[in-house]
Write a protein that holds these residues in place. Structure first.
Motif: not given
Length: 116
Positions: A32-40, A69-70
């Protein structure tokens, strides 16, 4: 004697299951951290939690599929619910919004359309 061995086996199975749950949650947090970083977008207050647990067949074998979920924020004043699916240790699917800076970087395949 057999009762003692069965009791110890049950305790070992419970410890193994608990460690597997913790390991999967840590993996979900990392994804989730990686996905959030890539999605901005910003991951909000470590909100990763297990939402669904199911058994499914992957590559012919039964696999535990977990949905976590997050919540994320695009601009700091909003909240969006997101999820990711883990099949065993593999990230299978996810859903989250894109921040403004990530929308310009996303190159969608020609057969897919980015919904805004």
């Amino acid at each position: 004697m057999i009762g003692t061995w069965l009791f110890l086996l049950a305790i070992a199975a419970a410890v193994w299951a608990w460690m597997d749950v913790l390991r999967a949650r840590e993996l979900a947090i990392a994804h989730s951290r990686t996905l959030c970083r890539e999605a901005g977008v910003q991951l909000l207050d470590q909100t990763v939690s297990l939402k669904r647990l199911a058994l499914a067949r992957r590559d012919g074998l039964p696999t535990v599929v977990r949905r976590y979920g997050f919540e994320v924020s695009i601009d700091g004043s909003d909240r969006h619910r997101c999820h990711l699916d883990l099949a065993g240790r593999r990230l299978e699917a996810w859903s989250l919004p894109l921040g403004e800076d990530a929308r310009t970087r996303v190159v969608a395949p020609p057969h897919l359309r980015l919904v805004q």
